[in-house]
Write a protein that holds these residues in place. Sequence first.
Motif, mmCIF file in Angstrom:
data_model
loop_
_atom_site.group_PDB
_atom_site.id
_atom_site.type_symbol
_atom_site.label_atom_id
_atom_site.label_comp_id
_atom_site.label_asym_id
_atom_site.label_seq_id
_atom_site.Cartn_x
_atom_site.Cartn_y
_atom_site.Cartn_z
ATOM 1 N N LYS A 140 6.147 -4.052 -3.446
ATOM 2 C CA LYS A 140 5.780 -5.342 -3.013
ATOM 3 C C LYS A 140 5.708 -5.273 -1.495
ATOM 4 N N VAL A 141 4.730 -5.995 -0.866
ATOM 5 C CA VAL A 141 4.494 -5.784 0.616
ATOM 6 C C VAL A 141 5.208 -6.482 1.521
ATOM 7 N N LEU A 142 5.565 -6.143 2.719
ATOM 8 C CA LEU A 142 6.621 -7.034 3.399
ATOM 9 C C LEU A 142 6.062 -7.226 4.836
ATOM 10 N N GLY A 143 4.927 -6.389 5.245
ATOM 11 C CA GLY A 143 4.385 -6.599 6.598
ATOM 12 C C GLY A 143 3.514 -5.264 7.047
ATOM 13 N N THR A 144 2.841 -5.260 8.182
ATOM 14 C CA THR A 144 2.171 -3.943 8.476
ATOM 15 C C THR A 144 2.111 -3.956 10.005
ATOM 16 N N ASN A 208 0.240 -5.339 20.191
ATOM 17 C CA ASN A 208 1.409 -4.823 21.103
ATOM 18 C C ASN A 208 2.643 -4.451 20.296
ATOM 19 N N ALA A 209 1.939 -3.680 19.399
ATOM 20 C CA ALA A 209 3.118 -2.758 18.574
ATOM 21 C C ALA A 209 3.999 -3.973 17.723
ATOM 22 N N GLU A 210 3.460 -5.006 17.497
ATOM 23 C CA GLU A 210 4.329 -6.063 16.840
ATOM 24 C C GLU A 210 3.750 -6.049 15.376
ATOM 25 N N PHE A 211 4.587 -6.088 14.438
ATOM 26 C CA PHE A 211 4.420 -6.121 12.880
ATOM 27 C C PHE A 211 3.745 -7.615 12.622
ATOM 28 N N LYS A 212 2.765 -7.436 11.856
ATOM 29 C CA LYS A 212 2.157 -8.564 11.208
ATOM 30 C C LYS A 212 2.992 -8.906 9.725
ATOM 31 N N ASP A 213 2.768 -9.979 9.407
ATOM 32 C CA ASP A 213 3.824 -10.514 8.250
ATOM 33 C C ASP A 213 2.999 -10.190 6.930
ATOM 34 N N LYS A 214 3.665 -10.504 5.951
ATOM 35 C CA LYS A 214 3.431 -10.083 4.508
ATOM 36 C C LYS A 214 1.953 -10.623 4.182
ATOM 37 N N ASP A 215 1.727 -11.954 4.383
ATOM 38 C CA ASP A 215 0.358 -12.403 4.099
ATOM 39 C C ASP A 215 -0.749 -11.924 4.793
ATOM 40 N N PHE A 216 -0.652 -11.517 6.078
ATOM 41 C CA PHE A 216 -1.671 -10.631 6.857
ATOM 42 C C PHE A 216 -1.914 -9.458 6.189
ATOM 43 N N ALA A 217 -0.670 -8.629 5.795
ATOM 44 C CA ALA A 217 -0.916 -7.330 5.224
ATOM 45 C C ALA A 217 -1.581 -7.248 3.900
ATOM 46 N N ILE A 218 -1.400 -8.377 3.063
ATOM 47 C CA ILE A 218 -1.922 -8.590 1.693
ATOM 48 C C ILE A 218 -3.559 -8.621 1.787
ATOM 49 N N GLU A 219 -3.685 -9.435 2.970
ATOM 50 C CA GLU A 219 -5.144 -9.771 3.132
ATOM 51 C C GLU A 219 -5.941 -8.448 3.578
ATOM 52 N N THR A 220 -5.133 -7.540 4.515
ATOM 53 C CA THR A 220 -5.546 -6.463 5.071
ATOM 54 C C THR A 220 -5.924 -5.149 3.863
ATOM 55 N N ILE A 221 -5.012 -5.177 2.711
ATOM 56 C CA ILE A 221 -4.923 -4.433 1.899
ATOM 57 C C ILE A 221 -6.376 -4.930 1.055
ATOM 58 N N LYS A 222 -6.372 -5.994 0.716
ATOM 59 C CA LYS A 222 -7.515 -6.654 -0.155
ATOM 60 C C LYS A 222 -8.892 -6.161 0.385
ATOM 61 N N SER A 223 -9.099 -6.462 1.651
ATOM 62 C CA SER A 223 -10.094 -6.069 2.555
ATOM 63 C C SER A 223 -10.441 -4.514 2.209
ATOM 64 N N THR A 224 -9.452 -3.678 2.290
ATOM 65 C CA THR A 224 -9.759 -2.213 2.291
ATOM 66 C C THR A 224 -10.057 -1.960 0.655
ATOM 67 N N HIS A 225 -9.570 -2.649 -0.493
ATOM 68 C CA HIS A 225 -10.091 -2.666 -1.684
ATOM 69 C C HIS A 225 -11.675 -2.877 -1.830
ATOM 70 N N THR A 226 -12.054 -4.122 -1.098
ATOM 71 C CA THR A 226 -13.427 -4.224 -1.009
ATOM 72 C C THR A 226 -14.267 -3.043 -0.737
ATOM 73 N N PHE A 227 -13.883 -2.523 0.705
ATOM 74 C CA PHE A 227 -14.687 -1.341 1.005
ATOM 75 C C PHE A 227 -14.448 -0.251 0.044
ATOM 76 N N TRP A 228 -13.398 0.004 -0.681
ATOM 77 C CA TRP A 228 -13.286 1.020 -1.483
ATOM 78 C C TRP A 228 -14.487 0.804 -2.714
ATOM 79 N N LYS A 229 -14.634 -0.495 -3.124
ATOM 80 C CA LYS A 229 -15.444 -0.815 -4.285
ATOM 81 C C LYS A 229 -16.707 -0.310 -3.833
ATOM 82 N N ASP A 230 -17.271 -0.628 -2.780
ATOM 83 C CA ASP A 230 -18.455 -0.158 -2.099
ATOM 84 C C ASP A 230 -18.677 1.344 -2.081
ATOM 85 N N LEU A 231 -17.458 2.111 -1.719
ATOM 86 C CA LEU A 231 -17.485 3.287 -1.668
ATOM 87 C C LEU A 231 -17.804 4.062 -2.992
ATOM 88 N N VAL A 232 -16.955 3.605 -3.887
ATOM 89 C CA VAL A 232 -16.985 4.445 -5.430
ATOM 90 C C VAL A 232 -18.156 3.981 -6.161
#
Length: 288
Positions: A140-144, A208-232
């Motif tokens: 489970k994701v905690l932040g990024t 400024n080297a601050e961690f973003k929260d769980k919701d931000f991290a999950i949305e970031t992961i989902k966006s990289t999944h979209t990029f992967w779909k285009d790649l594959v």
Amino acid sequence: MSYSTEERGNPNTLTYRLFFKNSEGKYISPFHDIPIYADEAQNIFHAVIEVPRWTNAKMEIATKDPLNPIKQDVKKGNLRYVANVFPHKGYIWNYGAIPQTWEDPGHKDDDTGCCGDNDPIDVCEIGSKVCARGEVIKVKVLGTLALIDEGETDWKVIVINVEDPEAKDLNNIEDVRRLKPGYLEATVDWFRRYKVPDGKPENQFAFNAEFKDKDFAIETIKSTHTFWKDLVSKTNDGGLNCTNTCVSDSPSCCSKEKAQAIVDATCPCGSADPLPSSVDKWYYFEKN
């Protein structure tokens, strides 16, 4: 679905590879064939562990090799080991990647202003267990944290194994700060200074080297999944190898027999070379 691994070549040498199989015994790509989600409704993701905590060998999913086995990174013909920058011994978490994600080098992130680093998104797993190389866990994701590595966006997602005894108490980045005091600060310090022994400047960060929260991290992961779909889904993969055995609508999906031939073309598993003595060296730097 469970996964197993098969070693090829000699550990601690340029020949070493770690291939993956699914529960049916079919060779798979850890980059493309392991689903991103372990439980999509609960936002539970799979993570492939490349580097167990406290170890130094810079192991990674080989994105440019057929079936993307884990191998050790190489620079100028030499195997790469992460230096021990006091007080950190090797990697300070179980380090790995989320499958079916891709940080697109052609996409400039709106928040960081930098393009992706052309790799799957990285995870730092902070549980109590030291994982094995190639282990596939549910997290489970905690932040990024947004590392800017030589001008590229390189997200570092903080996660915890759902089976860890501490998982029930860790649900967001502030829980990590409260229950594991100093760990987030050590994480920033590690990423800031780990390349300094190689003669490189300290790394920089967005926000400024601050961690973003769980919701931000999950949305970031989902966006990289979209990029992967285009790649594959493309035949022109931009230099990455999209060979897979389970993504049926991918032009790079191959037969079980072809996957077997890819593995058979590598060296059989042999004895390990000794680790170089330099791996145990410590480096000391004043913080800027």
